[in-house]
Structures are given as structure tokens and as C-alpha cells.
Design a protein around this motif. Structure first.
Motif, short mmCIF file in Angstrom:
data_model
loop_
_atom_site.label_atom_id
_atom_site.label_comp_id
_atom_site.label_asym_id
_atom_site.label_seq_id
_atom_site.Cartn_x
_atom_site.Cartn_y
_atom_site.Cartn_z
N THR A 1 -69.17 73.31 21.72
CA THR A 1 -70.44 72.87 21.12
C THR A 1 -70.18 72.29 19.73
OG1 THR A 1 -70.86 75.07 20.20
CG2 THR A 1 -71.81 74.60 22.36
N GLY A 2 -71.14 71.51 19.26
CA GLY A 2 -70.96 70.79 17.99
C GLY A 2 -71.44 71.54 16.76
N HIS A 3 -71.49 72.86 16.82
CA HIS A 3 -71.95 73.61 15.64
C HIS A 3 -71.05 73.32 14.44
CE1 HIS A 3 -73.80 76.08 18.87
NE2 HIS A 3 -74.76 76.21 17.98
N ASN A 4 -71.69 72.99 13.33
CA ASN A 4 -70.94 72.73 12.09
C ASN A 4 -71.03 73.94 11.16
OD1 ASN A 4 -73.41 72.51 10.53
ND2 ASN A 4 -73.70 70.54 11.54
N LEU A 5 -70.42 73.81 10.00
CA LEU A 5 -70.38 74.96 9.08
C LEU A 5 -71.78 75.34 8.58
CD1 LEU A 5 -67.75 76.04 6.66
CD2 LEU A 5 -70.07 75.90 5.76
N ASP A 6 -72.62 74.33 8.38
CA ASP A 6 -73.98 74.64 7.92
C ASP A 6 -74.75 75.43 8.98
OD1 ASP A 6 -72.95 72.43 6.34
OD2 ASP A 6 -74.94 72.37 5.43
N ASP A 7 -74.54 75.08 10.24
CA ASP A 7 -75.18 75.85 11.32
C ASP A 7 -74.69 77.30 11.27
OD1 ASP A 7 -76.44 73.60 12.50
OD2 ASP A 7 -74.59 73.06 13.54
N GLU A 8 -73.38 77.44 11.14
CA GLU A 8 -72.79 78.77 11.16
C GLU A 8 -73.19 79.59 9.93
OE1 GLU A 8 -72.08 78.55 14.47
OE2 GLU A 8 -70.58 80.05 13.95
N ALA A 9 -73.19 78.92 8.78
CA ALA A 9 -73.54 79.62 7.54
C ALA A 9 -75.01 80.04 7.55
CB ALA A 9 -73.26 78.73 6.33
N ALA A 10 -75.87 79.20 8.14
CA ALA A 10 -77.30 79.54 8.20
C ALA A 10 -77.52 80.76 9.11
CB ALA A 10 -78.11 78.35 8.71
N VAL A 11 -76.81 80.80 10.22
CA VAL A 11 -76.92 81.95 11.14
C VAL A 11 -76.38 83.20 10.44
CG1 VAL A 11 -76.00 82.94 13.27
CG2 VAL A 11 -76.84 80.59 13.25
N LEU A 12 -75.24 83.02 9.79
CA LEU A 12 -74.64 84.16 9.08
C LEU A 12 -75.57 84.68 7.98
CD1 LEU A 12 -72.21 85.97 8.45
CD2 LEU A 12 -71.25 84.11 7.09
N PHE A 13 -76.17 83.76 7.26
CA PHE A 13 -77.09 84.11 6.19
C PHE A 13 -78.27 84.91 6.74
CE2 PHE A 13 -80.47 82.79 3.06
CZ PHE A 13 -79.92 83.44 1.96
N GLY A 14 -78.84 84.40 7.84
CA GLY A 14 -79.98 85.08 8.46
C GLY A 14 -79.61 86.47 8.95
N ASN A 15 -78.46 86.57 9.59
CA ASN A 15 -78.03 87.86 10.13
C ASN A 15 -77.64 88.83 9.01
OD1 ASN A 15 -78.49 87.20 12.79
ND2 ASN A 15 -76.42 86.42 13.12
N THR A 16 -77.18 88.29 7.90
CA THR A 16 -76.84 89.15 6.76
C THR A 16 -78.12 89.67 6.09
OG1 THR A 16 -74.83 87.85 6.42
CG2 THR A 16 -75.51 89.28 4.61
N LEU A 17 -79.10 88.80 5.98
CA LEU A 17 -80.37 89.23 5.37
C LEU A 17 -80.98 90.40 6.13
CD1 LEU A 17 -82.23 85.93 4.38
CD2 LEU A 17 -81.13 87.57 2.87
N SER A 18 -80.79 90.38 7.44
CA SER A 18 -81.39 91.46 8.25
C SER A 18 -80.35 92.51 8.65
CB SER A 18 -82.03 90.86 9.51
OG SER A 18 -81.06 90.14 10.25
#
Lengths: 89, 313
Positions: free
Chosen positions: B161-178
Motif C-alpha cells: 500500500t502507498g501509506h506515507n510517513l504522514d499517514d503513519e505518523a498521524a495514526v501513531l499520534f492518534g493511537n498515542t493520544l488514546s
């Protein structure tokens, strides 16, 4: 004047400033766009000349045709210093 | 700004790498780096069959282009979601995907959700009452299911899949917040194959979204600029915007956030009880204050160093 176009919005800034300064002036986060002039990518240190038309290409996926969504410092503050036509003078 | 390789005018500046490149050298650099990431994370080899999930967007088309340039056996999979949103979104994205495949003589599989399951994504969302009025949850579920089904049924070794770093960082950020530990422990460039599930890889996971846009522009890839109409106001986009504000002030912040997470995960430093024991504090042999090492505390080490430097002067 220099015209900057982002999606359906147009902004005007004075010539002689860098692209980075222009983006700051119109409250667009530089990381969120790529600027092109006559089809070529230009960088933050590019001095903008009178008559330049700079197309700003949004890099964040999402948000079809949504006016003030997204690329600025905040949802509401992006056009704070601009007039109703989005000109920041 | 000048290209670091040839001294000509640069077209792309990557502040996180302190690297500016002209268009020509940027188009060489991106596939080189992709090849490096594929190898580093052991994603796949040239002998394996790859199925690339393509949406008609910049990232997936760029990924397909790069894998093709690197000589991998990469076929495409386009899922027709049946989303219109007043901009003919699915129709246009399919047209651009087919155009790219034809121009590059690549094999493309097309699966239409409505033809397969009787309803397009918005219809399935409405009927199933999932997703609080938005079809995004149903869309994600259907895409994961169908991508895996096609990869498995057609005998592909890996799904890219074409996930880029911003996609990954946004998911990581969301999962870290929760503090979603289960999700945090699963996130990474490679999701290994398991019973009934194809291996999933993200070869672009270390490129900024901005870099992939630059690549697509420089390569002349025609992609769907308007993203999914249902993405408006989404949490992931909001997180991306926040992270870009941070990146503007602190170049490299997004990259560091993601890479340090991957390193910690690889070391097994996330959410493991043993770490509590490891975090046990010792008394500094000099001052007696607690320290994480069994040797001198940081302050005493600093003073010792300062004293020895002064003595040597």
C-alpha cells in the motif's frame, strides 16, 4: 502583484518577498503545500516577482473542494488578515 | 537553493534530511531510498509477486511507478467503491488508474464493490448502520477484506500500500493520544502474513506526504487531486495538520516521532512489564541521589567531566 492559488481560493501578495514569507502572510503552513510557477516546483527561498502566478498544491490527502479546510494555522485564523477576496496586502 | 548532487537549481528541499535536489536527481533519489527501505524492513524480493493497492491518488500511483522502475513484479488492484460526492470521485479515480496502467503497460485488477456485494460503500454503510453517519469505517473494513481476498485468491506473495510517513505518523499520534497499546504494537512497515492473511507492506512509509506529491509532479503522474469527499473533517487529516505545524517549527519532528517509535517497538520497549523493573533507580555512589544507571548520576558525571577539563587546562 503576485497571485497565489490554493484550491479554489486566490490570494495576492506584494512582489519582492520570498515564497516562505508569502505563505506565512496568507497563513498557509509551508509543510502542507508544494508551490509551482509555470509548472515548475519552486522552493521557500524563491523571490516572487510582479505578475507571478503561484499554484499551491495541497499535499494532505482529504477534503474535496472544501473552502477553509485544512492547510492553515487554524481552521478560523487562516484568512484573518485578508479581505473578502482573500487578498493579504 | 542548489542541488547537492549537481549544483543546479534545486526543485525539492527536504529539511529533515538537510538535502535539496534538482528534479532529475530527486527522481533518482526516491527509488534508491525505496529500494533501501524494502531491503531494510525485509518487505519482499524480486522473486515475489506483489499486488499494489491503487486508488488513483498520488501515493499509490507513485508506489506502483517506483516498484515498476525498480523492476519488481507488481500488479495493481483498484477497488471501485461507488463514491460520487458530487465530483464523480470513484469514476474519476478509476479512469486515472486505468490510464496509468495502460500508459505503463501494467496489469490492473478491478473489483467493483457494488457488483460484488450489491451495494456501493455508502449504501453498505447505510444498511449496516456502521460508522456514525460516515461510510469511512465500512470503507476501511471492505478495503482490508477485499485487498486480502484478492491477494490470497490470485496467489500474490505480498500486498503493498502507498501509506506515507504522514499517514503513519498521524495514526501513531492518534493511537498515542488514546494509548491504544494493541494498535501501537501492531503498527509498522510490515505486517507479516498469518493464517489467511497476506503479508502487508508499506514501502513509502519513510517519505513525507510532501515528498510523494513532489515525486508525482516531477514524474508527470496524473492523479486524483480531490480526495474522497467523505474525508472532510476527518481526525487523521486534523492530526496531519497539527504534525505539519510542528514540522514547520522543528524540521524532522515527524520523522523522529515515527522512527523512534519503530526502534522502541523493535527493541521491545513498548508496554512490557519488564521495563518497569529495568526502570528501577539506583543510588548514585557519589551523591546518593537516585539514578537510572548503577554508576554515577548524570549530574555527578557532568561535574567530574567539568573538573577534569578544568584541571587539564
Amino acid at each position: 502583484m503576485v497571485k497565489l492559488i490554493l484550491r479554489e481560493k486566490e490570494y495576492e501578495v506584494k512582489p519582492g518577498m520570498t515564497l516562505l514569507s508569502a505563505l506565512q502572510k496568507i497563513n498557509v503552513v509551508p509543510e502542507s503545500v508544494i508551490a509551482t510557477r509555470e509548472g515548475e516546483m519552486i522552493l521557500d527561498d524563491e523571490i516572487l516577482k510582479d505578475g507571478d502566478v503561484v499554484k499551491l498544491i495541497a499535499v494532505i490527502s482529504g477534503g474535496a473542494g472544501i473552502g477553509n479546510r485544512g492547510l492553515g494555522i487554524g481552521y478560523e485564523s487562516r484568512i484573518t488578515n485578508c479581505d473578502s477576496r482573500g487578498r493579504c496586502l | 537553493m542548489k542541488c547537492r548532487k549537481c549544483g543546479e537549481k534545486a526543485s525539492v528541499n527536504m529539511r529533515q534530511h538537510k538535502l535539496a535536489l534538482c528534479k532529475e536527481h530527486y527522481l533518482e533519489w526516491v527509488p534508491e531510498q525505496t529500494a533501501r527501505f524494502i531491503k531494510k524492513y525485509e518487505m519482499f524480493t524480486h522473486d515475489e509477486k506483489i499486488l499494489v493497492a491503487v486508488s488513483g491518488g498520488k501515493d499509490s500511483l507513485a508506489l506502483w511507478d517506483i516498484l515498476n522502475r525498480l523492476g519488481y513484479q507488481a500488479d495493481g488492484l483498484y477497488l471501485g467503491l461507488g463514491i460520487d460526492g458530487g465530483i464523480n470521485y470513484s469514476h474519476e479515480s478509476q479512469r486515472l488508474t486505468e490510464k496509468f496502467a495502460n500508459e505503463h503497460n501494467l496489469k490492473l485488477h478491478i473489483v467493483d464493490i457494488e457488483k460484488e456485494y450489491g451495494q456501493p460503500i455508502p449504501g453498505l454503510a447505510e444498511i449496516s448502520h456502521r460508522g456514525y453517519g460516515k461510510p469511512c469505517a465500512v470503507c476501511g473494513l471492505a478495503k482490508r477484506h477485499e485487498m486480502n481476498r484478492i491477494a490470497r485468491d490470485l496467489g500474490y506473495d505480498v500486498l503493498a500500500t502507498g501509506h506515507n510517513l504522514d499517514d503513519e505518523a498521524a495514526v501513531l499520534f492518534g493511537n498515542t493520544l488514546s494509548w491504544s497499546s494493541e494498535y501501537l504494537l501492531r503498527q509498522g512497515p510490515v505486517l507479516p502474513a498469518s493464517d489467511g492473511l497476506a503479508r502487508k507492506v508499506k514501502p513509502l512509509c519513510r517519505f513525507y506526504e510532501r515528498e510523494m506529491t513532489a515525486y508525482s509532479l516531477a514524474r508527470g503522474i496524473e492523479y486524483i487531486y480531490e480526495e474522497c469527499p467523505f474525508a472532510e473533517g476527518s481526525q487523521s487529516i486534523y492530526y496531519k495538520e497539527l504534525l505539519n505545524q510542528l514540522e514547520t517549527k522543528r524540521p524532522g519532528a515527524k520523522l523522529t516521532f515515527y522512527l523512534r517509535f519503530l526502534e522502541a517497538r523493535k527493541r521491545g520497549d513498548l508496554f512490557i512489564e519488564n521495563n518497569v523493573a529495568r526502570a528501577h533507580l539506583h543510588a548514585c555512589p557519589k551523591c546518593g541521589q537516585p539514578t537510572s544507571t548503577e554508576d554515577l548520576c548524570s549530574f555527578c558525571r557532568m561535574i567530574e567531566k567539568a573538573n577534569s577539563t578544568q584541571a587539564a587546562a
